[in-house]
Design a protein around this motif. Structure first.
Motif, short mmCIF file in Angstrom:
data_model
loop_
_atom_site.label_atom_id
_atom_site.label_comp_id
_atom_site.label_asym_id
_atom_site.label_seq_id
_atom_site.Cartn_x
_atom_site.Cartn_y
_atom_site.Cartn_z
N GLU A 81 0.82 -1.22 0.00
CA GLU A 81 0.00 0.00 0.00
C GLU A 81 0.85 1.27 0.00
O GLU A 81 0.48 2.27 -0.62
N ALA A 82 2.01 1.22 0.63
CA ALA A 82 2.89 2.40 0.61
C ALA A 82 3.46 2.61 -0.79
O ALA A 82 3.59 3.75 -1.25
N ARG A 100 0.83 4.08 -3.18
CA ARG A 100 0.64 5.51 -2.93
C ARG A 100 1.79 6.31 -3.55
O ARG A 100 1.58 7.40 -4.09
N ASP A 125 -5.86 1.97 -7.33
CA ASP A 125 -5.41 0.61 -7.00
C ASP A 125 -6.65 -0.25 -6.88
O ASP A 125 -7.59 0.05 -6.14
N GLY A 155 -4.52 3.09 -2.02
CA GLY A 155 -3.81 2.34 -0.99
C GLY A 155 -4.72 1.49 -0.14
O GLY A 155 -4.31 0.44 0.37
N THR A 156 -5.98 1.91 0.03
CA THR A 156 -6.89 1.14 0.88
C THR A 156 -7.25 -0.19 0.24
O THR A 156 -7.42 -1.20 0.95
N SER A 191 -5.37 -2.08 -1.73
CA SER A 191 -4.24 -2.99 -1.58
C SER A 191 -4.11 -3.48 -0.14
O SER A 191 -3.76 -4.63 0.11
N THR A 192 -4.40 -2.59 0.81
CA THR A 192 -4.37 -2.99 2.22
C THR A 192 -5.37 -4.11 2.48
O THR A 192 -5.06 -5.13 3.12
#
Length: 322
Positions: A95-96, A99, A114, A161-162, A164-165
């Motif tokens: 996630e990083a 981003r 994403d 990013g959310t 992928s998290t």
């Protein structure tokens, strides 16, 4: 809309196939020349390289095996990114890192989403897979018509990013389910239970799961060909563990699961299928976990239907999406 697709592996090839089936103007790129030739025979265009694909297409989708490969591909495409260009990252990634790459795309005037998928290769093949999408709401509504050609259920998860998290979380849960199913099947065999009956008992009980109803069948058949390999699942498990460590969560099961899968990889090979992990218990007990009547590969028997957005419980449908 002209769509480019990079990465025609086990999942990516099936997702790209859904775009062709839905008559999307598609150009593809993969390091496997034969795979690209097969897509060309089905009507897809062939890109010379990633930069050309971004230059020629409105949307470029990537579905690649690691964050490092995604970053390398983005380095190639970035000079061609500008206003009107959209990048959809369908890989399972950090996630990083998504981003970071999304910020580079946005600095060039493009848009990044994403949007990893979940549900298995057999559902990717029929357009019935689920998709998580991380981006602002306006961007989500713009790409939703394309996402519903690729999958059945589409969830807007929040900012980039959310998605992928959440994706690596689901792969962690799936692996935990796989290991408990393996232990259950071997223990029941040792206890003298019929394995077909055991499968059905698990399926109709509170102990069932998506993994059991799919992967346990491949285990019992003996093919164990889930089209997902130990190197990939260890990458995903590592990403989940990293999220926990970044947020100071002292996980107990996750490190054990990683150790078990690493041991399986050392025994059976880096690219062994994840379902081969049951062999550790078969070898330890001398038991064979096989039964008649189970398929060698998973087939999605749900008819393909138009995709749609799903909403969390208690979450009102946004007015702009009416």
């Amino acid at each position: 809309m002209k769509v480019g697709f990079i990465g025609l592996g086990n999942v990516g090839g099936k997702l790209a196939g859904s775009l062709l089936r839905n008559r999307i103007d598609l150009t593809v790129l993969d390091r496997n020349a034969q795979v690209m030739a097969d897509f060309a025979a089905r009507g897809a265009g062939i890109a010379e390289n990633a930069a050309a694909l971004m230059r020629e297409c409105d949307v470029v989708i990537t579905c690649l095996p690691s964050p490092a490969i995604s970053a390398a591909i983005m380095d190639e495409m970035l000079p061609e990114v500008g206003p009107g260009k959209t990048w959809l990252e369908m890989s399972t990634t950090d996630e990083a890192e998504i981003r970071r790459l999304a910020a580079l795309v946005e600095q060039k005037g493009g848009t990044a989403v994403d949007c990893p998928v979940s549900g298995g290769c057999h559902r990717a093949d029929t357009g019935n897979i689920s998709i998580f999408a991380g981006c602002d709401r306006q961007t989500f509504e713009r790409v939703l018509p394309l996402l519903t050609r690729l999958g059945r259920r589409v969830l807007h998860t929040g900012a980039v990013g959310t998605a992928s998290t959440l994706k690596v979380m689901t792969n962690y849960l799936a692996t935990a389910n796989l290991l408990t199913c393996c232990e259950a099947l071997v223990t029941m065999k040792a206890a003298g239970m019929d394995l077909a009956t055991t499968y059905e008992a698990m399926k109709i009980s509170s102990g069932t799961s998506f993994v059991h109803e799919t992967e346990s069948q491949l285990i019992l058949n003996g093919s164990r060909d889930v089209s997902f390999t130990m190197d990939l699942i260890l990458k995903d498990l590592g990403l989940f563990q990293t999220i926990a460590e970044r947020n100071n969560v002292p996980l107990e099961m996750s490190p054990m699961i990683i150790d078990i899968m690493k041991d399986g990889q050392s025994r059976y090979g880096e690219r062994a299928n994840t379902d081969d992990i049951i062999r550790r218990l078969e070898e330890a007990t001398g038991l064979s976990i096989l039964a008649e009547g189970f398929p060698a590969e998973l087939i999605d028997d749900e008819p393909e239907e138009p995709g749609y957005e799903v909403f969390p419980p208690g979450r009102a449908r946004p007015v702009a999406a009416e």
